[in-house]
Scaffold this active site. Structure first.
Site, PDB file in Angstrom:
ATOM      1  N   CYS A 260       0.734  -1.435   0.025  1.00 21.47           N
ATOM      2  CA  CYS A 260       0.073   0.088  -0.037  1.00 21.47           C
ATOM      3  C   CYS A 260       0.924   1.184  -0.014  1.00 21.47           C
ATOM      4  O   CYS A 260       0.316   2.238  -0.449  1.00 21.47           O
ATOM      5  CB  CYS A 260      -0.907   0.167   1.071  1.00 21.47           C
ATOM      6  SG  CYS A 260      -1.290  -1.586   1.902  1.00 21.47           S
TER       7      CYS A 260
ATOM      8  N   ASP B 168      -3.734  -3.068   7.513  1.00 20.86           N
ATOM      9  CA  ASP B 168      -4.488  -3.808   7.980  1.00 20.86           C
ATOM     10  C   ASP B 168      -4.349  -5.228   7.635  1.00 20.86           C
ATOM     11  O   ASP B 168      -4.604  -6.429   8.129  1.00 20.86           O
ATOM     12  CB  ASP B 168      -5.861  -3.312   7.717  1.00 20.86           C
ATOM     13  CG  ASP B 168      -6.313  -1.986   8.638  1.00 20.86           C
ATOM     14  OD1 ASP B 168      -5.466  -1.579   9.225  1.00 20.86           O
ATOM     15  OD2 ASP B 168      -7.324  -1.771   8.379  1.00 20.86           O
TER      16      ASP B 168
ATOM     17  N   CYS C 179      -2.882   3.431   2.590  1.00 20.61           N
ATOM     18  CA  CYS C 179      -3.403   2.504   3.373  1.00 20.61           C
ATOM     19  C   CYS C 179      -4.819   3.056   4.204  1.00 20.61           C
ATOM     20  O   CYS C 179      -4.750   4.145   4.618  1.00 20.61           O
ATOM     21  CB  CYS C 179      -2.462   1.792   4.188  1.00 20.61           C
ATOM     22  SG  CYS C 179      -3.030   0.029   4.958  1.00 20.61           S
ATOM     23  N   ASP C 180      -5.419   1.850   4.675  1.00 22.98           N
ATOM     24  CA  ASP C 180      -6.778   2.418   5.006  1.00 22.98           C
ATOM     25  C   ASP C 180      -6.858   3.436   6.126  1.00 22.98           C
ATOM     26  O   ASP C 180      -7.664   4.250   5.800  1.00 22.98           O
ATOM     27  CB  ASP C 180      -7.389   1.121   5.793  1.00 22.98           C
ATOM     28  CG  ASP C 180      -7.371  -0.162   4.992  1.00 22.98           C
ATOM     29  OD1 ASP C 180      -7.304   0.189   3.696  1.00 22.98           O
ATOM     30  OD2 ASP C 180      -7.993  -1.250   5.520  1.00 22.98           O
ATOM     31  N   LYS C 181      -6.190   3.493   7.304  1.00 25.99           N
ATOM     32  CA  LYS C 181      -6.326   4.348   8.327  1.00 25.99           C
ATOM     33  C   LYS C 181      -5.512   5.572   7.804  1.00 25.99           C
ATOM     34  O   LYS C 181      -5.645   6.848   8.448  1.00 25.99           O
ATOM     35  CB  LYS C 181      -5.880   4.015   9.493  1.00 25.99           C
ATOM     36  CG  LYS C 181      -6.851   2.766  10.034  1.00 25.99           C
ATOM     37  CD  LYS C 181      -8.194   2.847   9.752  1.00 25.99           C
ATOM     38  CE  LYS C 181      -9.044   1.381  10.058  1.00 25.99           C
ATOM     39  NZ  LYS C 181      -8.680   0.540   8.963  1.00 25.99           N
TER      40      LYS C 181
ATOM     41  N   CYS D 280      -5.354  -2.420  -1.484  1.00 26.93           N
ATOM     42  CA  CYS D 280      -6.241  -3.738  -1.767  1.00 26.93           C
ATOM     43  C   CYS D 280      -7.105  -3.104  -2.746  1.00 26.93           C
ATOM     44  O   CYS D 280      -7.726  -1.813  -2.697  1.00 26.93           O
ATOM     45  CB  CYS D 280      -7.058  -4.092  -0.433  1.00 26.93           C
ATOM     46  SG  CYS D 280      -5.915  -4.730   0.705  1.00 26.93           S
TER      47      CYS D 280
ATOM     48  N   SER E 207     -13.548  -5.062   8.017  1.00 24.22           N
ATOM     49  CA  SER E 207     -12.723  -4.768   6.956  1.00 24.22           C
ATOM     50  C   SER E 207     -13.811  -4.046   5.865  1.00 24.22           C
ATOM     51  O   SER E 207     -14.929  -4.600   5.554  1.00 24.22           O
ATOM     52  CB  SER E 207     -11.887  -5.832   6.538  1.00 24.22           C
ATOM     53  OG  SER E 207     -11.271  -5.464   5.183  1.00 24.22           O
TER      54      SER E 207
END
Length: 582
Positions: free
Chosen positions: A63, A95, A136-138, A208, A485
């Site tokens: 990521c 994650d 990335c996610d956060k 992702c 998720s």
């Protein structure tokens, strides 16, 4: 020649209202300037505006691995337009690697640490503006949150999605690997099959590939107006990302010159509604219901889970993206990117087109000329949606007085009723699933995984993916005060509040209690009387976690409820001044 503050500024910039004046201007700043000379900066560079270029680059996961390359392009865009870039990095917790074990407790906490660490770097060095790159996610919401908190001229840029993997002729991603773990546990695939899949699922740099949290929040960055149009779309390996990076650097210098718009001009109630609409229309991650309230909090705007859910309820689901749909982010890019979804929503009255963006233009102006392509099934027309209301739904009832959330994208049945199987923590539930110690029709309840009770509000992808791998996804429901998720699919309800650790009803449920979920009506109830719940509450006490010092302990003391974004500070409403105005 030494700089004389009495003469006209050598760069032509008036720094009297820029915070970098504290470290670059006048005799008192001579010690500070000596540090800049030590790094090879010229006098001109020192006296130009200083632009922080913040990335979450690291070697933890694909990521983030391309962010350093893109940062160099941002810096070029800044310097070629008369300002001085200063690159720095912050943490991420990825994650995909943190999932399914104790490491996941660090994930949501990292969002706030990212925001805090960028804030401290910006404050400590008096940078005038910010370009933030996240992959990335956060890290995406964390970077956008700090832009709003500081209110300096800012441009956000996504690091880009991963390319899809290929496994025996089919596109795959990391969620396929998580689900394969469940298939492996039941003997449906062999050790060799699993190994072959894990080796090809993630073929490049990037986040992702489905409409999971990273790609959801990337779409938000364009919808809310903090990112340049089309900057979210290209996959991470594509060189065109560097062109958008350079343009982001140029754009932030233009924002300094014009004096705005600044992030709090951009992040308004209306633009937050636009952000929620893009999440609903793309069947995006339920995590957006945490991150949008947290963004609003930084601007002093009341916009909680129920406000997000109201937008979800009225917005059609039109983008055929995984995990509920067929395609990945690269496919959306190939048909025109997030702008295609935004324009279809705008043309049909589902967006506020008058919201200002970092381009200095409105959202509607940015989307002029965008059209919905024909002969494709990635983005559906609003008149023929995949589902008439959003891919994500808010729930409320006696089991969730403070709300809960479920992704309905991909579900065929929206009502589920069954007996509770209660687990205190994810590991106990995952072990039961792996050993097939549940029945179809059960409602699996995972509690003490909330922001305080975890601590850290873990995601449950390992458990939900294992259920799908065993072929029982949709045949059981799962409820938690933790999170899911963006890759989760099935009848999975998260963010149940109040959480168990705070004395919420989810902490009072017993095995066999009947639970009813109605995603059409937006309700979540346990078939137990108020009197019985009151009796059980008398016997209840909060649990002591294993985290009684360090960052996770600190987080548990500060964090608020999921309904309001799981935030850790008072927000803009309690401010007396903003950093940029110092």
């Amino acid at each position: 020649m030494a700089f004389d503050p009495k003469k006209e500024h050598p760069t032509g910039w008036d720094k009297s209202k820029l915070v970098s004046r504290y470290v670059t201007e006048g005799p008192k700043s001579a010690p500070h300037r000596s540090y800049y000379y030590a790094m090879g900066m010229t006098e001109e560079e020192i006296h130009q505006p200083l632009v922080g270029v913040a990335t979450c680059w690291n070697e933890a996961a694909p990521c983030n691995i391309a962010l350093s390359r893109q940062a160099q392009a941002v810096k070029k865009g800044v310097s070629e337009n008369g300002a001085t870039p200063r690159e720095f990095t912050t943490i991420t917790v990825t994650d995909g690697i943190a999932m399914g074990h104790e490491g996941m407790r660090s994930s949501l906490v990292s969002r706030d640490v990212i925001a805090d660490s960028v804030e401290l770097t910006m404050r400590g060095h008096c940078y005038d503006a910010l370009v933030g790159l996240a992959g990335c996610d956060k890290s995406l919401p964390g970077m956008m949150m700090v832009m709003v908190r500081l209110n300096v001229p800012s441009v956000f840029m996504y690091g880009g999605t991963i390319l899809p993997g290929k496994f025996r002729g089919k596109d795959v991603d990391v969620v396929n690997v998580f689900e394969a773990v469940g298939q492996h546990a039941t003997g449906q695939i062999s050790d060799d099959d699993l190994h072959e899949l894990e080796c090809v699922a993630c073929p490049s740099a990037g986040a992702c590939g489905g409409q999971f949290t990273a790609n959801t929040m990337a779409c938000v960055s364009e919808a809310i107006g903090l990112a340049l149009p089309n900057s979210a779309g290209a996959p991470a390996p594509y060189e065109s990302r560097d062109e958008y990076a350079a343009a982001s650097g140029a754009a932030v210098v233009e924002l300094i010159k014009r004096g705005g718009p600044r992030p709090r001009d951009i992040v308004t109630r209306k633009s937050l509604e636009n952000a929620a609409a893009i999440v609903a229309a793309t069947g995006g991650s339920t995590n957006a219901a945490l991150h949008l309230p947290a963004l609003a909090h930084e601007a002093g705007i009341d916009f909680n889970l129920f406000d997000v859910a109201e937008v979800f309820k009225r917005t059609p689901y039109i983008a055929n993206l995984r995990p509920g749909g067929k395609y990945v982010a690269k496919d959306l890019f190939d048909v025109g990117g997030v702008g295609v979804v935004l324009k279809e929503l705008l043309d049909n009255g589902y967006l506020h087109g008058d919201c200002i963006t970092v381009t200095g233009k409105t959202l509607a102006e940015n989307l002029e000329g965008v059209k919905l392509p024909e002969n494709q099934d990635v983005v559906y027309p609003v008149k023929n949606p995949i589902y008439p209301t959003g891919g994500v739904v808010g729930l409320k009832g006696n089991l969730a007085p403070e709300g809960a959330i479920v992704k309905i994208a991909g579900l065929t049945e929206l009502v589920f009723e069954g007996p509770a199987r209660v687990f205190d923590g994810e590991e106990a539930c995952f072990n039961a699933v792996q050993n097939r110690q549940y029945n179809e029709g059960d409602v699996l309840v995972i509690r003490y995984e909330g922001p305080k009770g975890g601590p850290g509000m873990r995601e449950m992808l390992s458990t939900t993916a294992a259920l799908y791998g065993q072929g029982t996804g949709g045949k059981v429901a799962l409820i938690t005060d933790g999170r899911f998720s963006g890759g989760t699919r099935g009848f999975c309800i998260g963010h149940v509040g109040p959480e168990a650790q705070a004395g919420g009803p989810i902490g009072l449920i017993k095995d066999g209690d009947m639970i009813r979920i109605d995603a059409e009506k937006g309700t979540l109830d346990v078939m137990v009387s108020d009197e019985e719940l009151d009796e059980r509450r008398k016997q209840w006490a909060p649990r002591k976690t294993n985290y009684n010092s360090g960052a996770l302990w600190k987080y548990a003391q500060l964090v608020g409820p999921a309904r309001d974004g799981a935030v850790t500070h008072p927000g803009a409403k309690d401010e007396t001044h903003i950093f940029v105005d110092l």
